[in-house]
Write a protein that holds these residues in place. Sequence first.
Motif, PDB file in Angstrom:
ATOM      1  N   ASP A 111       2.510  86.355 -44.626  1.00  0.00           N
ATOM      2  CA  ASP A 111       3.472  85.810 -45.514  1.00  0.00           C
ATOM      3  C   ASP A 111       4.433  86.999 -46.178  1.00  0.00           C
ATOM      4  N   THR A 112       3.714  88.183 -46.508  1.00  0.00           N
ATOM      5  CA  THR A 112       4.601  89.180 -46.782  1.00  0.00           C
ATOM      6  C   THR A 112       3.867  90.548 -46.089  1.00  0.00           C
ATOM      7  N   SER A 113       4.935  91.292 -45.624  1.00  0.00           N
ATOM      8  CA  SER A 113       4.550  92.595 -45.262  1.00  0.00           C
ATOM      9  C   SER A 113       5.627  93.679 -45.359  1.00  0.00           C
ATOM     10  N   THR A 114       5.154  94.903 -45.199  1.00  0.00           N
ATOM     11  CA  THR A 114       6.154  96.095 -45.566  1.00  0.00           C
ATOM     12  C   THR A 114       5.908  97.258 -44.523  1.00  0.00           C
ATOM     13  N   ILE A 115       6.661  98.325 -45.006  1.00  0.00           N
ATOM     14  CA  ILE A 115       6.621  99.450 -43.647  1.00  0.00           C
ATOM     15  C   ILE A 115       6.023 100.319 -44.492  1.00  0.00           C
ATOM     16  N   CYS A 116       5.362 101.466 -43.718  1.00  0.00           N
ATOM     17  CA  CYS A 116       4.798 102.867 -44.137  1.00  0.00           C
ATOM     18  C   CYS A 116       5.518 103.896 -43.626  1.00  0.00           C
ATOM     19  N   GLY A 117       5.215 104.957 -44.205  1.00  0.00           N
ATOM     20  CA  GLY A 117       5.743 106.123 -43.475  1.00  0.00           C
ATOM     21  C   GLY A 117       5.159 106.368 -42.215  1.00  0.00           C
ATOM     22  N   THR A 118       3.909 105.902 -42.007  1.00  0.00           N
ATOM     23  CA  THR A 118       3.204 106.172 -40.740  1.00  0.00           C
ATOM     24  C   THR A 118       3.776 105.178 -39.802  1.00  0.00           C
ATOM     25  N   ASP A 119       4.220 104.020 -39.984  1.00  0.00           N
ATOM     26  CA  ASP A 119       5.074 103.473 -38.854  1.00  0.00           C
ATOM     27  C   ASP A 119       6.136 104.209 -38.306  1.00  0.00           C
ATOM     28  N   LEU A 120       6.686 105.150 -39.141  1.00  0.00           N
ATOM     29  CA  LEU A 120       7.980 105.706 -38.741  1.00  0.00           C
ATOM     30  C   LEU A 120       7.549 107.114 -37.965  1.00  0.00           C
ATOM     31  N   HIS A 121       6.318 107.556 -38.028  1.00  0.00           N
ATOM     32  CA  HIS A 121       5.798 108.513 -37.399  1.00  0.00           C
ATOM     33  C   HIS A 121       5.340 107.863 -35.882  1.00  0.00           C
ATOM     34  N   ILE A 122       4.667 106.687 -35.957  1.00  0.00           N
ATOM     35  CA  ILE A 122       4.629 106.121 -34.435  1.00  0.00           C
ATOM     36  C   ILE A 122       5.928 105.961 -33.933  1.00  0.00           C
ATOM     37  N   LEU A 123       7.111 105.513 -34.553  1.00  0.00           N
ATOM     38  CA  LEU A 123       8.319 105.427 -34.060  1.00  0.00           C
ATOM     39  C   LEU A 123       8.804 106.731 -33.479  1.00  0.00           C
ATOM     40  N   LYS A 124       8.565 107.823 -33.830  1.00  0.00           N
ATOM     41  CA  LYS A 124       9.133 109.023 -33.525  1.00  0.00           C
ATOM     42  C   LYS A 124       8.087 109.549 -32.252  1.00  0.00           C
ATOM     43  N   GLY A 125       6.724 108.878 -32.047  1.00  0.00           N
ATOM     44  CA  GLY A 125       6.146 109.278 -30.937  1.00  0.00           C
ATOM     45  C   GLY A 125       5.242 110.270 -31.426  1.00  0.00           C
ATOM     46  N   ASP A 126       4.978 110.353 -32.555  1.00  0.00           N
ATOM     47  CA  ASP A 126       3.865 111.576 -33.250  1.00  0.00           C
ATOM     48  C   ASP A 126       2.361 110.827 -32.831  1.00  0.00           C
ATOM     49  N   LEU A 127       2.178 109.649 -32.362  1.00  0.00           N
ATOM     50  CA  LEU A 127       0.951 109.184 -32.547  1.00  0.00           C
ATOM     51  C   LEU A 127       0.651 108.578 -30.988  1.00  0.00           C
ATOM     52  N   PRO A 128       0.231 109.535 -29.963  1.00  0.00           N
ATOM     53  CA  PRO A 128       0.157 109.152 -28.502  1.00  0.00           C
ATOM     54  C   PRO A 128      -0.687 107.933 -28.392  1.00  0.00           C
ATOM     55  N   GLU A 129      -1.555 107.748 -29.332  1.00  0.00           N
ATOM     56  CA  GLU A 129      -2.662 106.568 -28.879  1.00  0.00           C
ATOM     57  C   GLU A 129      -2.117 105.213 -29.180  1.00  0.00           C
ATOM     58  N   THR A 130      -1.051 104.921 -29.810  1.00  0.00           N
ATOM     59  CA  THR A 130       0.050 104.006 -29.788  1.00  0.00           C
ATOM     60  C   THR A 130       0.786 103.733 -28.814  1.00  0.00           C
ATOM     61  N   THR A 131       0.308 102.887 -27.770  1.00  0.00           N
ATOM     62  CA  THR A 131       1.107 102.573 -26.569  1.00  0.00           C
ATOM     63  C   THR A 131       1.999 101.468 -26.731  1.00  0.00           C
ATOM     64  N   PRO A 132       2.931 101.520 -25.666  1.00  0.00           N
ATOM     65  CA  PRO A 132       4.045 100.592 -25.832  1.00  0.00           C
ATOM     66  C   PRO A 132       3.420  99.101 -25.684  1.00  0.00           C
ATOM     67  N   GLY A 133       4.023  98.286 -26.390  1.00  0.00           N
ATOM     68  CA  GLY A 133       3.595  96.737 -26.404  1.00  0.00           C
ATOM     69  C   GLY A 133       2.874  96.478 -27.755  1.00  0.00           C
ATOM     70  N   ARG A 134       2.473  97.810 -28.646  1.00  0.00           N
ATOM     71  CA  ARG A 134       1.844  97.352 -29.635  1.00  0.00           C
ATOM     72  C   ARG A 134       2.623  96.715 -30.789  1.00  0.00           C
ATOM     73  N   ILE A 135       2.183  95.889 -31.366  1.00  0.00           N
ATOM     74  CA  ILE A 135       2.689  95.216 -32.689  1.00  0.00           C
ATOM     75  C   ILE A 135       2.414  96.133 -33.990  1.00  0.00           C
ATOM     76  N   LEU A 136       3.520  96.703 -34.602  1.00  0.00           N
ATOM     77  CA  LEU A 136       3.235  97.502 -35.558  1.00  0.00           C
ATOM     78  C   LEU A 136       2.881  96.836 -36.909  1.00  0.00           C
ATOM     79  N   GLY A 137       2.531  97.843 -37.998  1.00  0.00           N
ATOM     80  CA  GLY A 137       2.364  97.256 -39.340  1.00  0.00           C
ATOM     81  C   GLY A 137       0.900  97.145 -39.844  1.00  0.00           C
ATOM     82  N   HIS A 138       0.564  97.697 -41.207  1.00  0.00           N
ATOM     83  CA  HIS A 138      -0.618  97.536 -41.513  1.00  0.00           C
ATOM     84  C   HIS A 138      -1.117  97.396 -42.796  1.00  0.00           C
ATOM     85  N   GLU A 139       0.163  96.552 -43.403  1.00  0.00           N
ATOM     86  CA  GLU A 139       0.204  96.509 -44.793  1.00  0.00           C
ATOM     87  C   GLU A 139       0.726  94.987 -44.943  1.00  0.00           C
TER      88      GLU A 139
END
Length: 214
Positions: free
Chosen positions: A33-61
């Motif tokens: 119903d309601t979600s938000t964005i975290c700085g960690t999502d931005l780290h993923i988008l920059k490629g800083d977390l290679p464990e997150t593979t293409p095709g992954r749905i983002l978000g954890h809040e």
Amino acid sequence: MKALVYHGPGQRSWDSVDDPSIIDPTDAIVRIDTSTICGTDLHILKGDLPETTPGRILGHEAVGTVQEVGASVTTVAPGDRVLLSCVSSCGRCRYCKEGRYGQCLGGGGWIFGYLINGLQAEYARVPFADNSVYKVPEQLSDEQVLFLADILPTSYEVGVLNGAISPGETVAIVGAGPIGLAAMLTAQLYTPGRIIAIDLADSRLDSARRFGAD
């Protein structure tokens, strides 16, 4: 359903993807119903977390409404409004029993939007639902509890508790963004003598004064 999907460093899009389904009996399916964005999502988008593979749905809040539960789920039921914690807990391993859920050895920890599909979507599969979602009191809005998914606990645990604030002390908080503002709020639980907010943006310093900085 629609979801925000990571396609590699610097690439993301709002895509149509398959609806999630129950995989494990401890799972729940939650309508977001309601979600938000975290700085960690931005780290993923920059490629800083290679464990997150293409095709992954983002978000954890997120805050959402339970749609379906697995056979083992007993604490929530379809129709319940729930807060989804950014950290999942298997509830069985040594670390979960010690209350250190971020170190979960049973498949939990921080996994949403990182190792499994996350919460910036219309629906999400939530593992370990009995230990990882919390019913929202009816009188509270989504916006009133959303920051409890990650932002406020991060500032409280990493900043205030680790900082060992004692009554009468002077507390300096560097950066008056969402984490810093939450630290200002929760630091007041320990009655410091002064709270000093440090930031380069006047608008953030104005917010800091409203949140209790001296």
